[in-house]
Design an enzyme around this catalytic site. Structure first.
Site, PDB file in Angstrom:
ATOM      1  N   HIS A 137      -1.056   8.126   4.177  1.00  0.00           N
ATOM      2  CA  HIS A 137      -1.148   6.768   3.460  1.00  0.00           C
ATOM      3  C   HIS A 137      -0.684   7.169   1.955  1.00  0.00           C
ATOM      4  O   HIS A 137      -0.662   6.881   1.130  1.00  0.00           O
ATOM      5  CB  HIS A 137      -2.397   6.837   3.505  1.00  0.00           C
ATOM      6  N   GLU A 231      -0.143  -6.875   7.696  1.00  0.00           N
ATOM      7  CA  GLU A 231       0.226  -7.501   6.937  1.00  0.00           C
ATOM      8  C   GLU A 231       1.787  -7.684   6.579  1.00  0.00           C
ATOM      9  O   GLU A 231       2.102  -6.602   6.206  1.00  0.00           O
ATOM     10  CB  GLU A 231      -0.933  -7.959   6.168  1.00  0.00           C
TER      11      GLU A 231
END
Length: 360
Positions: A137, A231
């Site tokens: 990440h 998303e």
């Protein structure tokens, strides 16, 4: 042999193509990550392992030197590339990478000038705080808006996800800077005590795609959900996008994360994928080569192994279509060339730079 391989691959890909065909510009790229096209037609391609390649229009390549020390491992390494929006007068090349330091590593952004095949006058513009252990990440995409502001996307580094809701760190944030690294005076948290002034938005998980809408000039991003809940988001100044309080996904162990899929005071996603496709690079197409695609949003899918094409009605996504499913490849990056062609990087040990042009 390499030319024969490329021709055979091209023939195979064309068998499945519909309104496009695929050309292999370069292969044997080790997990390529970022792509830009220089004004003279040369292309730069970054590899996650820490190498930067210059590829000429005749497809010859040379390695570019002058990069800083990079923490390579897992999702970390040399990542995105961008050119200064006024490159003719300000010939800066921007790049993001995982920077080693006390405590582990974090996303960083630097700029430099390219002289022949060497980066010179390198300057560090941003370094994520705090640095953490782990290899996941990092984000990270770079995007310049029409006013010349640089947006930097980050990740929350996996184990620090709760810090995405706090404004005293760079974890799970979008950063907005001037082209030279200065903090703009109109950033939303400039005058807020305890908040880092470079933050533009927060509550993000792991943003690996970013693009500026060609008409409105707004920043759109995609970000990875956990197990489900990827998303697409339209970014607003100072807004909270919910992670980890709001998500459509669940923990990898199957447990619940957060408090639901919506909360007051937090922005709703424009589009959600359940199960996850692991979205990556994204692009609003504005070229002439594919008039039927103009204004549509393209997103690479890693786990989904395809190129997603989203049709928009204003700021509403109304339809999803899939391209390049015949490759079965992880799509890391999608870009638009000066000729209007789409350029795609496949994230593999033998990664390829592919060019999409009309079938006819």
């Amino acid at each position: 042999m390499r030319i024969l391989f490329s021709l055979l691959l091209l023939l195979c890909l064309n068998t499945f193509a519909q309104d496009y065909r695929v050309e292999v510009v370069a292969d044997h790229l080790s997990h390529p990550w970022g792509w830009v096209e220089l004004p003279n037609g040369d292309m730069l391609v970054s590899e996650r392992g820490g190498r930067l390649w210059r590829i000429s229009p005749d497809w010859a390549r040379a390695e570019v030197t002058g990069l800083p020390r990079i923490a390579v491992g897992g999702q970390g390494g040399l990542m995105d590339l961008a050119l200064h929006p006024d490159f003719a007068n300000h010939p800066w090349i921007y790049f993001s990478y995982s920077q080693p330091g006390p405590g582990g590593a974090g996303t960083a952004v630097a700029r430099a000038k390219l002289v022949e095949n060497r980066l010179i006058s390198r300057k560090l513009l941003f370094a994520q705080h705090p640095k953490l252990s782990g290899r996941g990440h990092f984000g990270s995409r770079l995007a310049f808006d029409k006013d010349g502001f640089l947006f930097i996307t980050t990740g929350e580094r996996v184990h620090a996800r709760n810090q995405a809701q706090q404004l005293d760190n760079h974890l799970g944030k979008i950063i907005r800077l001037h082209d030279d690294g200065r903090v703009p005076e109109d950033n939303p948290f400039v005058n807020q005590v305890g908040a880092l002034p470079e933050i533009w938005s927060y509550g993000h998980r792991n943003i690996q795609g970013a693009a500026i809408h060609p008409q409105s000039g707004t920043l759109w991003i995609n970000e990875h959900g956990p197990r489900g809940g990827d998303e697409v988001n339209l970014i607003k100044k100072g807004a909270n996008y919910g992670w980890p309080l709001v998500t459509f996904g669940e923990d990898y162990s199957g447990g619940k994360i957060g408090l639901g899929s919506r909360m007051a005071g937090m922005e709703d996603a424009l589009w959600v994928w359940v199960p996850s496709i692991a979205p990556s690079g994204m692009l609003f197409y504005t070229g002439e080569l594919f008039p039927q695609w103009r204004g549509q949003l393209f997103i690479g899918a890693l786990t989904g192994r395809k190129l997603v094409r989203l049709t928009l009605d204003g700021d509403t996504i109304v339809q999803e279509n899939h391209l390049l499913t015949e490759l079965g490849a992880r799509i890391r990056t999608v870009g638009q060339g000066h000729d209007g062609a789409l350029y795609v990087l496949t994230d593999e040990e033998n990664g390829r730079l592919l060019r999409l042009v009309p079938a006819q």
